[in-house]
Write an enzyme that holds these catalytic residues in place. Structure first.
Site, PDB file in Angstrom:
ATOM      1  N   ASP A 198       0.587  -1.208   0.082  1.00 30.88           N
ATOM      2  CA  ASP A 198       0.147   0.434  -0.077  1.00 30.88           C
ATOM      3  C   ASP A 198       0.834   1.007  -0.297  1.00 30.88           C
ATOM      4  O   ASP A 198       1.755   0.953   0.222  1.00 30.88           O
ATOM      5  CB  ASP A 198      -0.822  -0.062   1.559  1.00 30.88           C
ATOM      6  CG  ASP A 198      -0.620  -0.269   2.532  1.00 30.88           C
ATOM      7  OD1 ASP A 198       1.012  -0.235   2.335  1.00 30.88           O
ATOM      8  OD2 ASP A 198      -0.951  -0.991   3.397  1.00 30.88           O
ATOM      9  N   ASN A 253      -7.097  -3.348  14.842  1.00 31.04           N
ATOM     10  CA  ASN A 253      -9.176  -3.335  13.948  1.00 31.04           C
ATOM     11  C   ASN A 253      -8.746  -4.780  12.392  1.00 31.04           C
ATOM     12  O   ASN A 253      -9.992  -4.684  12.744  1.00 31.04           O
ATOM     13  CB  ASN A 253      -9.177  -2.161  13.583  1.00 31.04           C
ATOM     14  CG  ASN A 253      -8.548  -1.804  12.034  1.00 31.04           C
ATOM     15  OD1 ASN A 253      -7.730  -2.183  11.307  1.00 31.04           O
ATOM     16  ND2 ASN A 253      -9.330  -0.970  11.592  1.00 31.04           N
ATOM     17  N   HIS A 277      -7.104  -4.783   9.851  1.00 34.29           N
ATOM     18  CA  HIS A 277      -7.464  -4.931   8.646  1.00 34.29           C
ATOM     19  C   HIS A 277      -5.545  -4.955   8.570  1.00 34.29           C
ATOM     20  O   HIS A 277      -4.593  -5.613   9.114  1.00 34.29           O
ATOM     21  CB  HIS A 277      -6.957  -3.069   8.577  1.00 34.29           C
ATOM     22  CG  HIS A 277      -5.881  -2.338   8.726  1.00 34.29           C
ATOM     23  ND1 HIS A 277      -6.006  -0.506   9.273  1.00 34.29           N
ATOM     24  CD2 HIS A 277      -4.503  -2.908   9.183  1.00 34.29           C
ATOM     25  CE1 HIS A 277      -4.735  -0.348   9.726  1.00 34.29           C
ATOM     26  NE2 HIS A 277      -4.074  -1.643   9.738  1.00 34.29           N
ATOM     27  N   GLU A 329      -9.997  -2.476   5.657  1.00 36.36           N
ATOM     28  CA  GLU A 329     -10.267  -1.774   6.797  1.00 36.36           C
ATOM     29  C   GLU A 329     -12.082  -2.438   7.133  1.00 36.36           C
ATOM     30  O   GLU A 329     -12.486  -2.842   5.501  1.00 36.36           O
ATOM     31  CB  GLU A 329     -10.909  -0.240   7.064  1.00 36.36           C
ATOM     32  CG  GLU A 329      -9.386   0.483   6.838  1.00 36.36           C
ATOM     33  CD  GLU A 329      -8.333   0.651   7.931  1.00 36.36           C
ATOM     34  OE1 GLU A 329      -9.211   0.121   8.641  1.00 36.36           O
ATOM     35  OE2 GLU A 329      -8.371   1.788   8.090  1.00 36.36           O
TER      36      GLU A 329
HETATM   37  P1  PGA Z   1       2.060  -1.381  12.490  1.00 38.43           P
HETATM   38  O1  PGA Z   1       1.017  -1.626  11.235  1.00 38.43           O
HETATM   39  O2  PGA Z   1       3.757  -2.362  11.788  1.00 38.43           O
HETATM   40  O3  PGA Z   1       2.516  -0.146  12.252  1.00 38.43           O
HETATM   41  O4  PGA Z   1       1.599  -2.104  13.998  1.00 38.43           O
HETATM   42  C1  PGA Z   1      -0.151  -2.469  10.705  1.00 38.43           C
HETATM   43  C2  PGA Z   1      -0.672  -2.346   9.933  1.00 38.43           C
HETATM   44  O5  PGA Z   1      -1.172  -1.138  10.427  1.00 38.43           O
HETATM   45  O6  PGA Z   1      -1.053  -3.154   9.274  1.00 38.43           O
END
Ligand code: PGA
Length: 245
Positions: free
Chosen positions: A67, A136, A138, A143
């Site tokens: 992304d 959450n 995702h 999302e």
């Molecule tokens: P993080 O993010 O590795 O910074 O916890 C993971 C994500 O939001 O997919």
């Protein structure tokens, strides 16, 4: 779904790096799908160390990132382009033309998304995709929602994600509200998937991911249908799992 539980973040990172390294050795022209965020940083550090010890050669691989923030140019310090070059690509020998990330600044985003899908297909598909997970549930910027998109697309971030990601930005209003992300179809087409998670804050999402049900309210739960899916967790992220391990 295989679940590996390690004692801590460093062990999780070493195990993940070992699996990626095995793939690069097995198939020197493999296609890797890569993630940004705090979670894979340790894995990137391990892979860089292996490269520096001359144990790994990345010259034949191709990479596709999950992304990118909408509207952030590649040289923006909070862009995922910048993150990947700073934390991984600048320290290994993968040629620049073999590196791909979604374009956050394309004038025709829809066309750019279609071209991203085409480029993945032309590379032969993703051999090994490394994922993190949001609190959450995702994956990428897919999302929780009533419906999820299949291909690479422009996605709206939830308020929760904007808040969580604001730690990397000077202030909350500076966090982009949209991002270009691989869709669930793009992700599930990868031949092999590794999902890394560490820390207590990820434990509820991990529990939901392996609960035995799939729901678009926890996009990561859809990974249960994938035939070659491995979760690598530290003890904290695994702390709400009981019978599954
Ligand atoms: P993080 O993010 O590795 O910074 O916890 C993971 C994500 O939001 O997919």
């Amino acid at each position: 779904m295989r679940i590996i539980v390690e004692n801590n973040y460093d062990e999780m990172s070493r195990t993940a790096a070992g699996i990626v390294a095995d793939e690069v050795r097995r198939k020197p022209d493999c296609v890797l799908g890569l993630a940004t965020g705090s979670t894979p940083l340790g894995m990137y550090r391990e892979l860089i160390a292996m490269y520096q010890r001359e144990e790994l050669d990345f010259s034949g691989i191709k990479t596709f990132n999950l992304d990118e923030y909408f509207t952030l140019p590649p040289d923006h310090p909070q862009s995922y382009h910048y993150f990947m070059f700073e934390n991984f690509f600048n320290h290994i020998n993968v040629p620049k033309e073999q590196i791909h990330l979604p374009q956050g600044t394309a004038t025709d985003i829809q066309k750019a998304c279609q071209e991203y899908e085409k480029a993945i297909a032309q590379a032969g598909g993703i051999d090994l995709l490394v994922l993190g997970i949001g609190e959450n549930g995702h994956i990428g910027f897919n999302e929780p929602a009533e419906r999820l998109q299949v291909g690479t697309h422009l996605a709206d971030l939830t308020e929760e994600t904007v808040r969580v990601n604001s730690r990397f930005f000077p202030s909350l209003p500076k966090v982009p509200r949209q991002a270009v992300t691989m869709g669930l179809g793009t992700i599930l087409k990868a031949r092999r998937i590794l999902l890394l998670a560490n820390g207590l804050r990820k434990a509820p999402a991990i529990k939901e991911t392996v609960s035995g049900f799939i729901t678009t309210k926890c996009p990561a739960s859809l990974l249960q249908v994938h035939p070659d899916m491995t979760l690598i967790l530290d003890r904290e992220a695994a702390s709400l799992l009981k019978n599954q391990i």
